[in-house]
Motif scaffolding. Structure first.
Motif: not given
Length: 220
Positions: A93-97, A188-194, A198-200, A202-208
């Protein structure tokens, strides 16, 4: 040299985190406050702050409402939560906010220094032990679904290896070292991963991706 605000109502902890900053980031300017109102006032006076270390339970916070108020007041200043709280839902929640990181007060000194360094370098820091707890707990009905398999299939082997390291809480520099590639290549890999997931951010990628069995995908 960085300009950092410590907002915590415990004098001993303020002193401890002040020492961590002084040792790890010499010549940094450190300010301290013990309640949300003072923290808000200081952010108005100092629009060049590089980081705010924010306690969730100090006077005026009312839980995550204080974080929301601070982010509204100073949207460009990175805020990291420093708390004794270790519940994964609170962290998420803290990251979401709008927090860019979450450091538990029980973290070893070296881990705190590394976390602050990652955040000052523009990365997001999440405690890897809390991220991993998702694997052991059943997914609640209101949580975001995991990554669809077809999106994971779109990742190259190297991108899967980078994503796996991301879920362990490693910074780009650590990933580059562990995979023996350049840090610019990791970015470059991180940008391609996001993009592919279809996430906005790094946090969304990690959590999902925190409950993915990477070995199954890396075998292909």
């Amino acid at each position: 040299m960085y300009k950092i605000l410590i907002a915590d109502d415990h004098p001993l902890f303020r002193e401890a985190i002040h020492n961590v900053i002084s040792d790890g980031f010499p010549e940094s300017e450190v300010m301290e406050t013990a309640d949300l109102d003072s923290a808000l006032a200081l952010t108005q006076e100092h629009d060049d702050l590089d980081l705010i270390l924010l306690d969730l339970n100090m006077p005026g916070m009312h839980g995550l409402n204080g974080l929301i108020n601070l982010r509204n007041e100073a949207p460009t200043v990175p805020v990291v939560i420093v708390s004794a709280e270790q519940d994964k839902q609170v962290v998420l929640q803290a990251i979401t906010y709008g927090a860019v990181g979450f450091i538990t007060k029980s973290s070893p000194r070296a881990q705190m220094t590394d976390a602050i360094e990652q955040i000052l370098n523009g990365n997001v820091y999440l405690p890897s032990d809390i991220i991993r707890t998702q694997k052991a707990s059943p997914r609640r009905h209101h949580e975001e679904p995991g990554i669809p398999p077809e999106l994971l299939q779109a990742l190259t082997r190297k991108q899967l290896l980078v994503l796996e390291r991301m879920t362990k809480g490693e910074s780009n520099k650590q990933i580059a070292y562990n995979l023996d590639i350049a840090e610019t290549t990791v970015k470059a890999h991180v940008s391609a991963i996001l993009r592919k997931l279809n996430v906005h951010n790094r946090v969304q990628a990690i959590l999902s991706a925190s409950d993915i069995d990477f070995t199954a995908y890396l075998r292909r």
